[in-house]
Every structure is written in structure tokens, then in C-alpha cells.
Design a protein around this motif. Sequence first.
Motif, PDB file in Angstrom:
ATOM      1  N   SER A 268       0.779  -1.273   0.056  1.00  0.00           N
ATOM      2  CA  SER A 268       0.106  -0.104   0.041  1.00  0.00           C
ATOM      3  C   SER A 268       0.920   1.304   0.008  1.00  0.00           C
ATOM      4  CB  SER A 268      -0.755   0.037   1.137  1.00  0.00           C
ATOM      5  OG  SER A 268      -0.164  -0.068   2.475  1.00  0.00           O
TER       6      SER A 268
ATOM      7  N   SER B 282       1.529   4.137  -2.875  1.00  0.00           N
ATOM      8  CA  SER B 282       0.881   5.310  -2.973  1.00  0.00           C
ATOM      9  C   SER B 282       1.528   6.594  -2.689  1.00  0.00           C
ATOM     10  CB  SER B 282      -0.480   5.480  -2.184  1.00  0.00           C
ATOM     11  OG  SER B 282      -0.046   5.377  -0.695  1.00  0.00           O
TER      12      SER B 282
ATOM     13  N   SER C  91      -4.527   7.139  -4.727  1.00  0.00           N
ATOM     14  CA  SER C  91      -3.699   8.448  -4.366  1.00  0.00           C
ATOM     15  C   SER C  91      -2.718   8.795  -5.426  1.00  0.00           C
ATOM     16  CB  SER C  91      -3.273   8.261  -2.852  1.00  0.00           C
ATOM     17  OG  SER C  91      -3.986   8.108  -1.857  1.00  0.00           O
ATOM     18  N   LEU C  92      -2.312   8.136  -6.310  1.00  0.00           N
ATOM     19  CA  LEU C  92      -1.436   8.402  -7.280  1.00  0.00           C
ATOM     20  C   LEU C  92      -1.982   9.181  -8.457  1.00  0.00           C
ATOM     21  CD1 LEU C  92      -0.020   4.551  -7.698  1.00  0.00           C
ATOM     22  CD2 LEU C  92       0.915   6.457  -6.478  1.00  0.00           C
TER      23      LEU C  92
ATOM     24  N   SER D 171      -5.241   2.399  -1.947  1.00  0.00           N
ATOM     25  CA  SER D 171      -4.231   3.820  -1.781  1.00  0.00           C
ATOM     26  C   SER D 171      -3.689   3.896  -3.177  1.00  0.00           C
ATOM     27  CB  SER D 171      -3.028   3.386  -0.887  1.00  0.00           C
ATOM     28  OG  SER D 171      -2.358   2.221  -1.226  1.00  0.00           O
ATOM     29  N   ILE D 172      -3.979   2.856  -4.110  1.00  0.00           N
ATOM     30  CA  ILE D 172      -3.378   3.196  -5.454  1.00  0.00           C
ATOM     31  C   ILE D 172      -4.385   4.444  -6.148  1.00  0.00           C
ATOM     32  CG2 ILE D 172      -3.967   2.540  -8.010  1.00  0.00           C
ATOM     33  CD1 ILE D 172      -2.883  -0.049  -7.139  1.00  0.00           C
TER      34      ILE D 172
END
Length: 389
Positions: A121, A124, A149-150, A146-147
Motif C-alpha cells: 500500500s 501510494s 492516491s497516485l 491507496s492506489i
Amino acid sequence: MPNPKPTFSLFFLLSLSSILTVRSATFPADIAALRAFKSAVKPASIPATSCLATWNFSADPCAVPRITHFTCGVTCSGDRVVQLTLDSQGYAGKLTPLISKLTQLINLDIGDNSFYGAIPSSISSLPNLKNLILRVNSFSGPLPPSIASLKSLQTLDLSRNSLSGSLPNLNSLAGLTRLDLSYNKLTGSLPKLPPNMNELALKANSLSGPLTQSSFDGLTRLMVVELSENSFTGTVEPWLFLLPSLQQVDLAKNAFTGVAVSKPAAAPANPNTELVAVDLSYNKIEGLLPVNFAEYSMLRSLALSYNKFRGPIPWQYSKKGSSSLQRLYLDGNYLNGSPPSGFFSGEGPISGSLGDNCLQSCPVSSELCLKSQKPVSICQQAYGGKPRS
């Protein structure tokens, strides 16, 4: 009197050497991350001739020229690592959470290897990452939420792994243009999709439920939809085919029971109708063939094989000219009557198959009719009640 020139030259060279050494020194956190990355890969899976074998930390990863150490796999900009791209050598190991320390990373591509375990995670924490390619490995577990957040991400390719669980909400990834999660073990329904995608590929998972317009809302740039080999249900509704940039739709091998197709708006109201290929084969779709597919002027390939369609083939499917179909697959249904004569005359004969139906007068001289029709008894049963399952 001594000549001072050599002293000046020596001083200049020493100063230049010092400057170059400083410029080539890799950021310490990046070195630590690269060390951790290599340490997480099983040594026995690192061939002597591979990129990773040249990662010798007695040398500076960003130093140039690279003659013996770090000859490939790492690209730097100044003292920061901006790209980690491995060759396909069957590297086996886990992706270290310390990958997050490469905060200037733009491209991460370790595809076509044997990495396994969870996707950390902490990934991110890569704010500049544009391309995340982990395809053809053995990653498992859920796709980290959390990906999402990229924010710089443009390409996400995690296809051909063993990822499970439901799809997280990736709608916040406004820059994402390509999403490929095909050949995994994902379940659940489609969430709202990122707004600027060109390509959506989720083939061969276990996704289910209906396709809802809210999931595709605002996707004006979407060109490719690849959702075959899942468990989607319900009716494929008209809005899908009317997405303005859509070119290819593959929904084969699902459990759809209906399809509704509207006429596209006439130009100039809808000048961007670009639909070229539709595949709805191997579903459970009942009813008559949608005549309005013939109104899509760019449509060249239509596959509706092995469903439960009945009734005649619309004559509009055989119209000639610049908007004519070139490939038509209607085999494996319960279509009756005679196929339109336009299929067998004029220039540019259509290819495909009309076999395994209940058609009459399908000329065996045509490629379309090479496959035989259903036995009369099955056709009588189909039109006397429900088709045989």
C-alpha cells in the motif's frame, strides 16, 4: 622561475572532478530503496546476464558512464531515480514497501516476471508515478485502495496476476487513460470509473452485476471496453453504444440476457460515432436482433453468436456501401427465415457465420453458410416454447 600553469591546471581538474562526483551521487534514500528492492528478489532467480545482476552497490547507481554496474534497469535524472524498468528474466520475490522511498519515480515496470505477494500500500507515496506496470506476475490479494492516491498515474496495468477482492474506487485518478486488470480474480460490480480513460480492460475476472450508466458517466474519451469472460448480467443498454469516442466493445462470455440499441443522432449532432466492433457472443440474450446496429456507419464487425436470438435477420445488416458490415457472426442462435440476399451479392462479400440456426435457403456456396443449421426438431421445439438450454 617556475611556471604556475601546471598548478592551475591541476587545481582546475581536481575542482572539476569534485563537481562531477557530487553531481553523480545518488540521493541516499533512493540507494536504500534500490538495495531493498534487490534484497527482496531471490538470488537464485537473478541470471548472471540480467539487468539486476549488474546492480552492484559498490558503484553509484546514477553515475555515468555505466560500463559494468547498473547498466540497465535504472534511469536517473540528476541524483534521483525516475525509472525502474526490469527485463523479463523470471525474477522472483516480493515488491518491497520501501519502493515508496523512490519519490521521484515516474515509471515502474517489472512486468513479465515472477514477483508474488501483496502489492504494498506504500506505493501510494509515489506522487510522480505515471506508469505502473506489474503485468504477468503472481501478485495476489486485493488491489490497494491507496492506489487512488497516485494522482499522476496515466497507465495502470496489473493484468495476468492473481489479484482478488473488489475494485476500489479509482474515480479520483483524473489522469488515468489506460486501465488493464484482465486475467485476475476480481469480484463485485464496476465502481465509477476514472473520467479520462481511453481503454478499459477487465477481461477474465469474476465481476458481476449489471453495467450501470453511473459507472461510465462522463467518459467521453473512452475508445475500448474489454469486459469479456466475466459474470455481468442484465441488459446492455443503449447509452453504452452511444459513448462518443467508443470504437470497440467486447462483452462476450458473460450472462447478459438483453441488449437494447438506439439509433445514433444524425450528424452534426453526433459526428463522433466511431463504433467499429461489437462482440456480445456467448451470453444469454433473447429477443430479436437489434436492427439499429445497422445505423452505426463505422461498424465493421458484429458478433452475436451463441445467444438465444430468434426471428429473421434484419435486411439492413446486408446493406452495401461505405457503411456496410464486413464481419458478421450470428451462429448458434434460433434465427429463422431466409438470410438477406444482399449477403451473397454485390462487391465486398461479408465474412462470418450464419450456421447453427434455423435458417432456410442459406447457400452452402457461401462462407456464411458453411456450418450446418440446427435439426428441424430443435427449431420446432424452440418456436413452440423456450429454447432448449
